[in-house]
Scaffold this motif. Structure first.
Motif, PDB file in Angstrom:
ATOM      1  N   SER A  32      46.708   8.180 -39.810  1.00 34.94           N
ATOM      2  CA  SER A  32      47.728   8.175 -38.762  1.00 34.94           C
ATOM      3  C   SER A  32      47.149   8.673 -37.450  1.00 34.94           C
ATOM      4  O   SER A  32      46.594   9.773 -37.385  1.00 34.94           O
ATOM      5  CB  SER A  32      48.905   9.071 -39.158  1.00 34.94           C
ATOM      6  OG  SER A  32      49.576   8.521 -40.253  1.00 34.94           O
ATOM      7  N   HIS A  33      47.264   7.865 -36.421  1.00 35.06           N
ATOM      8  CA  HIS A  33      46.839   8.242 -35.074  1.00 35.06           C
ATOM      9  C   HIS A  33      48.099   8.573 -34.276  1.00 35.06           C
ATOM     10  O   HIS A  33      49.095   7.849 -34.376  1.00 35.06           O
ATOM     11  CB  HIS A  33      46.071   7.085 -34.425  1.00 35.06           C
ATOM     12  CG  HIS A  33      45.469   7.422 -33.105  1.00 35.06           C
ATOM     13  ND1 HIS A  33      46.200   7.374 -31.936  1.00 35.06           N
ATOM     14  CD2 HIS A  33      44.219   7.823 -32.765  1.00 35.06           C
ATOM     15  CE1 HIS A  33      45.414   7.724 -30.928  1.00 35.06           C
ATOM     16  NE2 HIS A  33      44.214   8.004 -31.406  1.00 35.06           N
ATOM     17  N   ASP A  35      48.992   8.172 -31.229  1.00 37.68           N
ATOM     18  CA  ASP A  35      49.452   7.154 -30.279  1.00 37.68           C
ATOM     19  C   ASP A  35      49.478   5.747 -30.870  1.00 37.68           C
ATOM     20  O   ASP A  35      50.360   4.955 -30.565  1.00 37.68           O
ATOM     21  CB  ASP A  35      48.551   7.133 -29.030  1.00 37.68           C
ATOM     22  CG  ASP A  35      48.613   8.441 -28.260  1.00 37.68           C
ATOM     23  OD1 ASP A  35      49.692   9.062 -28.239  1.00 37.68           O
ATOM     24  OD2 ASP A  35      47.575   8.839 -27.690  1.00 37.68           O
ATOM     25  N   ARG A  36      48.486   5.435 -31.704  1.00 39.52           N
ATOM     26  CA  ARG A  36      48.332   4.062 -32.185  1.00 39.52           C
ATOM     27  C   ARG A  36      48.904   3.816 -33.575  1.00 39.52           C
ATOM     28  O   ARG A  36      48.811   2.712 -34.092  1.00 39.52           O
ATOM     29  CB  ARG A  36      46.861   3.667 -32.138  1.00 39.52           C
ATOM     30  CG  ARG A  36      46.310   3.719 -30.708  1.00 39.52           C
ATOM     31  CD  ARG A  36      44.895   3.236 -30.603  1.00 39.52           C
ATOM     32  NE  ARG A  36      44.012   4.026 -31.460  1.00 39.52           N
ATOM     33  CZ  ARG A  36      42.747   3.744 -31.701  1.00 39.52           C
ATOM     34  NH1 ARG A  36      42.200   2.687 -31.166  1.00 39.52           N
ATOM     35  NH2 ARG A  36      42.014   4.508 -32.464  1.00 39.52           N
TER      36      ARG A  36
END
Length: 147
Positions: A32-33, A35-36
């Protein structure tokens, strides 16, 4: 989704993943990023070396700073172990239960978002701080404190 692979190619991919945790993590683990969202996990060289050391040496001591992504690399290694090794037991111990549970959550997410054809073991028991696969492998979060 089979990634457009034939049955023979899928069999080869499963074999490659079972032999090499770095191959499994770099090709099939998602993280999990902020922002992305969900993105492929690209390992840095020091993360690769750490994982190889886990394979080569029974005992490892890692002196690390914060925010290096080593916990996430360890989560990938644990996901690989739980999927591709039968009867593996993993106890994640931290000073706070939430910290240990967060690592268990990362492992669960990596397994959950791996391609369906690669999930050769399924989650059979699922709790907030632990889960077990139908190949007998399990992971549990624990705390050094009585909370």
């Amino acid at each position: 989704m089979s990634y457009g692979l034939t049955k023979e190619q899928i069999k080869d991919e499963v074999k490659k993943c079972g032999k090499d945790p770095v191959y499994f993590i770099t090709n099939f683990c998602k993280i999990s990023h902020p922002d992305r969202g969900l993105i492929p996990f690209s390992l840095y060289n020091y993360q690769i070396q750490t994982i190889k050391d886990f394979e080569d040496y029974r005992f490892n001591i890692v002196l690390k700073a914060r925010q290096l992504g080593l916990s996430t690399a360890v989560a990938g290694y644990i996901a690989w172990m739980l999927l591709f090794r039968r009867q593996k037991s993993v106890l994640v111990v931290a000073t706070k239960l939430d910290v240990a549970a967060n690592l268990v959550k990362k492992v669960k997410k990596m397994i959950k978002y791996a391609p369906e054809w690669l999930r050769i073991a399924n989650i059979s028991i699922d709790n907030r701080n632990s889960f077990e696969l139908d190949n007998g492998s399990w992971i549990k979060a624990s705390s050094t404190r009585s909370e």
